[in-house]
Design an enzyme around this catalytic site. Structure first.
Site, mmCIF file in Angstrom:
data_model
loop_
_atom_site.group_PDB
_atom_site.id
_atom_site.type_symbol
_atom_site.label_atom_id
_atom_site.label_comp_id
_atom_site.label_asym_id
_atom_site.label_seq_id
_atom_site.Cartn_x
_atom_site.Cartn_y
_atom_site.Cartn_z
ATOM 1 N N ASP A 1 37.462 33.518 31.061
ATOM 2 C CA ASP A 1 37.826 33.925 29.701
ATOM 3 C C ASP A 1 37.698 35.435 29.499
ATOM 4 O O ASP A 1 36.679 36.048 29.846
ATOM 5 C CB ASP A 1 36.961 33.191 28.676
ATOM 6 C CG ASP A 1 37.448 33.451 27.249
ATOM 7 O OD1 ASP A 1 36.596 33.704 26.370
ATOM 8 O OD2 ASP A 1 38.688 33.441 27.032
ATOM 9 N N HIS A 2 38.771 36.007 28.977
ATOM 10 C CA HIS A 2 38.845 37.457 28.732
ATOM 11 C C HIS A 2 38.649 38.258 30.017
ATOM 12 O O HIS A 2 38.001 39.318 30.005
ATOM 13 C CB HIS A 2 37.859 37.862 27.636
ATOM 14 C CG HIS A 2 38.359 37.527 26.262
ATOM 15 N ND1 HIS A 2 38.423 36.232 25.804
ATOM 16 C CD2 HIS A 2 38.871 38.300 25.259
ATOM 17 C CE1 HIS A 2 38.938 36.216 24.580
ATOM 18 N NE2 HIS A 2 39.221 37.453 24.223
ATOM 19 N N GLU B 1 50.042 27.299 31.044
ATOM 20 C CA GLU B 1 50.073 28.762 31.075
ATOM 21 C C GLU B 1 50.769 29.260 29.808
ATOM 22 O O GLU B 1 50.369 30.244 29.224
ATOM 23 C CB GLU B 1 50.822 29.255 32.317
ATOM 24 C CG GLU B 1 50.921 30.763 32.396
ATOM 25 C CD GLU B 1 51.733 31.218 33.576
ATOM 26 O OE1 GLU B 1 52.935 30.905 33.633
ATOM 27 O OE2 GLU B 1 51.157 31.892 34.450
ATOM 28 N N CYS C 1 57.014 39.398 36.002
ATOM 29 C CA CYS C 1 55.592 39.010 36.132
ATOM 30 C C CYS C 1 54.886 39.847 37.175
ATOM 31 O O CYS C 1 53.669 39.716 37.353
ATOM 32 C CB CYS C 1 55.506 37.530 36.470
ATOM 33 S SG CYS C 1 56.376 36.528 35.264
#
Ligand SMILES: Nc1nc2c(c(=O)[nH]1)N=C([C@H](O)[C@H](O)COP(=O)(O)OP(=O)(O)OP(=O)(O)O)CN2
Ligand SMILES: [Zn+2]
Length: 139
Positions: A83-84, A128, A37
């Protein structure tokens, strides 16, 4: 009859990418702690958030609050900033905070609490992945 207390929840998904990396740790420590990660180019998630509001069921409207209003609050506090986006590069909050799901739930809590009636926000639950889920209740 005393008014009843209800809990309403609205669910919202959004997509974002991030990298688990702390500027306060060495590159070696980051790799050791965050593993894959911590890969430099990051990775993405399709997050799902459950926002739960607690309140009296109004005797006239039959509502704790209008879910349409809750939807608008979610648009402001979650969709617009997250978002995005690249959480680490596009969201100033995460410049100094590791973009874990725990910290994301705190960010969302703080944003929602500003928009909702005082003391009405009960819980933020963030998925997640299908397997990694965090709950935050403002503590
Ligand atoms: N306490 C936390 N631990 C981890 C977090 C977190 O937010 N809080 N986040 C991650 C990474 O973001 C990582 O993307 C999670 O992915 P992964 O563990 O691969 O996801 P899954 O568990 O669904 O994958 P499986 O391979 O199917 O187990 C890591 N840790
Ligand atoms: Zn991740």
């Amino acid at each position: 009859m005393s008014e009843r207390i209800g809990f309403i929840t609205r669910v919202q998904s959004f997509s974002a990418c991030h990298r688990l990396h702390s500027k306060y740790l060495s590159d070696e420590e980051n790799k050791q702690i965050f593993g894959k990660c911590n890969n430099p180019n990051g990775h993405g998630h399709n997050y799902k958030v459950e926002v739960t509001v607690r309140g009296k069921i109004d005797k006239n409207t039959g509502m704790v609050m209008n879910l349409t209003d809750l939807k608008e609050c979610i648009e402001e506090a979650i969709m617009k900033p997250l978002d995005h986006k690249n959480l680490d590069r596009d969201v100033p909050y995460f410049a100094d905070v590791v973009s874990t799901t725990e910290n994301l739930s705190v960010f969302i809590w703080d944003g929602m609490a500003k928009l909702l009636p005082p003391d009405s926000l009960y819980e933020i639950k963030v998925y997640e992945t299908d397997k990694n889920i965090v709950v935050y209740r403002g503590e």
